[in-house]
Design a protein around this motif. Structure first.
Motif, short mmCIF file in Angstrom:
data_model
loop_
_atom_site.label_atom_id
_atom_site.label_comp_id
_atom_site.label_asym_id
_atom_site.label_seq_id
_atom_site.Cartn_x
_atom_site.Cartn_y
_atom_site.Cartn_z
N ALA A 10 6.01 -20.07 -9.17
CA ALA A 10 4.86 -20.98 -9.24
C ALA A 10 3.75 -20.53 -8.30
CB ALA A 10 5.30 -22.40 -8.88
N GLY A 14 3.33 -14.57 -8.34
CA GLY A 14 4.35 -14.88 -9.36
C GLY A 14 3.72 -15.33 -10.67
N ASP A 32 11.29 -22.03 -8.45
CA ASP A 32 10.37 -22.30 -7.34
C ASP A 32 10.64 -23.72 -6.87
OD1 ASP A 32 7.30 -20.92 -6.58
OD2 ASP A 32 7.85 -22.90 -5.79
N GLY A 55 13.60 -25.67 -7.98
CA GLY A 55 14.73 -25.66 -7.06
C GLY A 55 14.52 -24.57 -6.04
N SER A 56 15.37 -24.59 -5.03
CA SER A 56 15.22 -23.64 -3.93
C SER A 56 16.15 -22.45 -4.11
CB SER A 56 15.54 -24.35 -2.61
OG SER A 56 15.57 -23.40 -1.57
N LEU A 76 10.18 -13.15 -5.11
CA LEU A 76 8.86 -13.41 -4.54
C LEU A 76 8.83 -14.67 -3.67
CD1 LEU A 76 8.09 -11.28 -6.74
CD2 LEU A 76 6.03 -12.61 -7.15
N THR A 79 7.72 -18.25 2.46
CA THR A 79 6.74 -19.07 3.16
C THR A 79 5.64 -18.13 3.64
OG1 THR A 79 8.47 -20.52 3.95
CG2 THR A 79 6.38 -20.62 5.13
N LEU A 80 4.39 -18.42 3.27
CA LEU A 80 3.28 -17.54 3.63
C LEU A 80 2.30 -18.22 4.56
CD1 LEU A 80 4.13 -15.93 0.95
CD2 LEU A 80 1.76 -15.23 0.96
N ALA A 116 9.67 -8.41 -2.98
CA ALA A 116 8.31 -8.48 -2.44
C ALA A 116 8.38 -8.51 -0.93
CB ALA A 116 7.60 -9.73 -2.96
N SER A 117 8.13 -7.35 -0.31
CA SER A 117 8.03 -7.32 1.14
C SER A 117 6.55 -7.34 1.52
CB SER A 117 8.76 -6.09 1.69
OG SER A 117 8.83 -6.17 3.10
N THR A 118 6.26 -6.96 2.73
CA THR A 118 4.92 -7.24 3.25
C THR A 118 4.47 -6.18 4.26
OG1 THR A 118 3.69 -8.76 4.66
CG2 THR A 118 6.05 -8.77 4.94
N LYS A 152 11.78 -10.31 6.43
CA LYS A 152 11.46 -9.39 5.32
C LYS A 152 12.09 -8.02 5.60
CE LYS A 152 8.46 -11.69 2.55
NZ LYS A 152 8.56 -11.79 1.10
N ASN A 177 -2.33 -7.66 1.66
CA ASN A 177 -3.44 -8.57 1.29
C ASN A 177 -3.79 -8.55 -0.18
OD1 ASN A 177 -4.15 -9.75 3.85
ND2 ASN A 177 -4.89 -7.73 4.43
N VAL A 178 -2.97 -9.22 -0.97
CA VAL A 178 -3.24 -9.34 -2.40
C VAL A 178 -4.17 -10.54 -2.60
CG1 VAL A 178 -2.21 -9.65 -4.67
CG2 VAL A 178 -0.96 -8.39 -2.89
N GLN A 183 -5.40 -17.90 -6.02
CA GLN A 183 -4.72 -17.77 -4.72
C GLN A 183 -4.80 -19.09 -3.96
OE1 GLN A 183 -6.20 -14.62 -2.21
NE2 GLN A 183 -4.25 -14.51 -1.14
N TYR A 187 -3.35 -21.38 3.00
CA TYR A 187 -2.64 -20.57 3.99
C TYR A 187 -3.56 -19.86 4.96
CZ TYR A 187 0.88 -20.73 0.24
OH TYR A 187 1.74 -21.10 -0.73
N1 LIG Z 1 -0.38 -12.64 -1.20
C1 LIG Z 1 -0.29 -11.63 -0.33
O1 LIG Z 1 -1.30 -11.09 0.14
C2 LIG Z 1 1.06 -11.10 0.09
C3 LIG Z 1 1.09 -10.11 1.10
C4 LIG Z 1 2.32 -9.62 1.50
C5 LIG Z 1 3.48 -10.06 0.89
N2 LIG Z 1 3.42 -11.01 -0.07
C6 LIG Z 1 4.69 -11.47 -0.66
O2 LIG Z 1 4.53 -11.66 -2.06
C7 LIG Z 1 5.30 -12.78 -2.48
C8 LIG Z 1 4.42 -13.75 -3.26
O3 LIG Z 1 3.36 -14.19 -2.43
P1 LIG Z 1 2.19 -15.16 -2.97
O4 LIG Z 1 0.93 -14.70 -2.38
O5 LIG Z 1 2.30 -15.33 -4.41
O6 LIG Z 1 2.56 -16.50 -2.20
P2 LIG Z 1 2.70 -17.99 -2.77
O7 LIG Z 1 2.90 -18.88 -1.59
O8 LIG Z 1 1.58 -18.30 -3.68
O9 LIG Z 1 4.05 -17.92 -3.57
C9 LIG Z 1 5.31 -18.05 -2.96
C10 LIG Z 1 6.09 -19.11 -3.74
O10 LIG Z 1 7.39 -19.18 -3.18
C11 LIG Z 1 7.80 -20.53 -3.29
N3 LIG Z 1 8.90 -20.77 -2.36
C12 LIG Z 1 8.86 -20.77 -1.01
N4 LIG Z 1 10.07 -21.03 -0.50
C13 LIG Z 1 10.90 -21.21 -1.58
C14 LIG Z 1 12.27 -21.50 -1.70
N5 LIG Z 1 13.05 -21.68 -0.62
N6 LIG Z 1 12.79 -21.59 -2.94
C15 LIG Z 1 12.01 -21.42 -4.04
N7 LIG Z 1 10.70 -21.14 -3.98
C16 LIG Z 1 10.16 -21.04 -2.76
C17 LIG Z 1 6.55 -21.34 -2.96
O11 LIG Z 1 6.64 -22.66 -3.47
C18 LIG Z 1 5.47 -20.51 -3.65
O12 LIG Z 1 5.18 -21.00 -4.95
C19 LIG Z 1 5.91 -13.38 -1.21
O13 LIG Z 1 7.23 -12.94 -1.10
C20 LIG Z 1 5.08 -12.82 -0.10
O14 LIG Z 1 5.81 -12.71 1.11
C21 LIG Z 1 2.24 -11.55 -0.49
#
Ligand SMILES: NC(=O)c1ccc[n+]([C@@H]2O[C@H](COP(=O)([O-])OP(=O)(O)OC[C@H]3O[C@@H](n4cnc5c(N)ncnc54)[C@H](O)[C@@H]3O)[C@@H](O)[C@H]2O)c1
Length: 321
Positions: A10, A14, A32, A55-56, A76, A79-80, A116-118, A152, A177-178, A183, A187
């Motif tokens: 979600a 994703g 999610d 669900g988690s 994916l 917590t961000l 998905a790492s970082t 991570k 930084n995507v 978005q 955060y």
């Molecule tokens: N956006 C970026 O710039 C970026 C940079 C580095 C890494 N990432 C990685 O990419 C992935 C996606 O990031 P994003 O930007 O889409 O973030 P996002 O917060 O939009 O998506 C993460 C999703 O994970 C869900 N989530 C969190 N804890 C959960 C749990 N315990 N069970 C089920 N769902 C859970 C959240 O509800 C959220 O919808 C993440 O793993 C993040 O660490 C993103």
């Protein structure tokens, strides 16, 4: 046609990934913990090829049953946001550790996994651009922001061990930084924040002195990169940077956004201690080397920063989603 499981489906990346997987005729299950009415990102809900499970990943029996049913697994869920991580370091780490524990226990060699790492795992490493093989220097455990990078990095370590020990096909992508449409602004991500300030006509806020540099990868480029890694078995068991090499200081980024939206807007510099919780540490430069992913898959980013900014601006103004 593959059966794909996307944790964190979600979320921002994703939802773009799911859209692409569905248009490539795959079946997708999104797991999610976000409640249904917060799942606005999931726009293809009417597709019979798509199922949303709220669900988690920490619900082990649920997660394991979904893992078992999938051909491809995209991990994916996370917590961000530095502030959210500092407020909840244990939950942040558990989301990674729980996912990887169940993947290690359940995944089989006829499945394929993307993790998905970082870029946060590069920590305080004082090198630019960052290459995947660099030694890593993380901050001290007393500073809560490092819960995200440490968990991570532990996940990367466990997954690469799983590949070596049990021959499970998997690949790790370190995102830098995507950005792009949809978005989450909550955060503190810099581009959505500066753009929405500009749209509201209020001063743009830059933290610190603005000389810190970053680069920004359009989410469509990030999805292309993930799929090119997943579709190429020679990439298995390896870590790849995913990002854009166009480096810019945050001060110059604010100027670009000002010029794009309204050149008369002010930019305000705000000291970190006025806005960030205790435990915050700034990283001065974070720019990826993208040679490895290009060498293995041929992928390179297509979007220039100006196009990415325009796309984000249009989406925030509601002209395109
Ligand atoms: N956006 C970026 O710039 C970026 C940079 C580095 C890494 N990432 C990685 O990419 C992935 C996606 O990031 P994003 O930007 O889409 O973030 P996002 O917060 O939009 O998506 C993460 C999703 O994970 C869900 N989530 C969190 N804890 C959960 C749990 N315990 N069970 C089920 N769902 C859970 C959240 O509800 C959220 O919808 C993440 O793993 C993040 O660490 C993103």
């Amino acid at each position: 046609m593959a059966k794909c499981l996307v944790t964190g489906g979600a979320g921002f990346i994703g939802s773009h990934l799911i859209s692409r997987l569905l248009s490539d005729n795959h079946h997708v299950v999104a797991l999610d913990h976000a409640p249904w009415n917060n799942s606005n990102n999931l726009f293809n809900l009417n597709s019979s090829a798509f199922k949303y499970v709220q669900g988690s990943v920490s619900n082990s029996s649920l997660f394991r049953s979904l893992i078992t049913d999938a051909d491809q697994i995209y991990l994916l869920a996370a917590t961000l946001g530095v502030r959210r991580v500092i407020e909840n370091p244990i939950g942040t780490a558990n989301t990674q550790v729980d996912q990887i524990r169940d993947i290690c226990a359940t995944a089989s060699s006829n499945q394929k996994i993307f993790y998905a790492s970082t870029s946060e795992v590069y920590g305080k490493t004082n090198v630019s651009p960052l290459t995947e093989g660099l030694p890593l220097v993380l901050g001290e455990p007393g500073k809560a922001r490092w819960a995200y990078a440490c968990s991570k990095l532990l996940s990367e370590y466990l997954l690469l061990s799983l590949y070596r020990d049990k021959n499970i096909p998997l690949v790790v992508g370190r995102f830098f930084n995507v950005v792009g449409p949809r978005q989450n602004q909550a955060y503190g991500a810099v581009i959505p924040n500066l753009l929405s300030q500009a749209i509201k006509g209020i001063p743009l806020t830059v933290f610190g002195d603005g000389t810190q540099t970053r680069s920004f990868c359009h989410v469509e480029d990030a999805v292309d990169a993930m799929l090119s890694l997943m579709n190429n078995d020679s990439c298995n068991g390896q870590v790849y940077n995913i990002g854009n090499a166009e480096e810019i200081s945050i001060r110059n980024l604010a100027d670009k956004i000002r010029l794009l939206v309204d050149p008369l807007l002010e930019t305000k510099m705000i000291p970190y201690e006025d806005v960030m919780p205790t435990g915050f540490e700034e990283i001065l430069h974070r720019v990826p080397s993208l040679g490895k992913i290009k060498q293995y898959t041929g992928w390179s980013s297509k979007y220039k920063l100006d196009e990415t900014l325009l796309d984000c601006l249009r989406a925030l103004k509601g002209n395109s989603v």
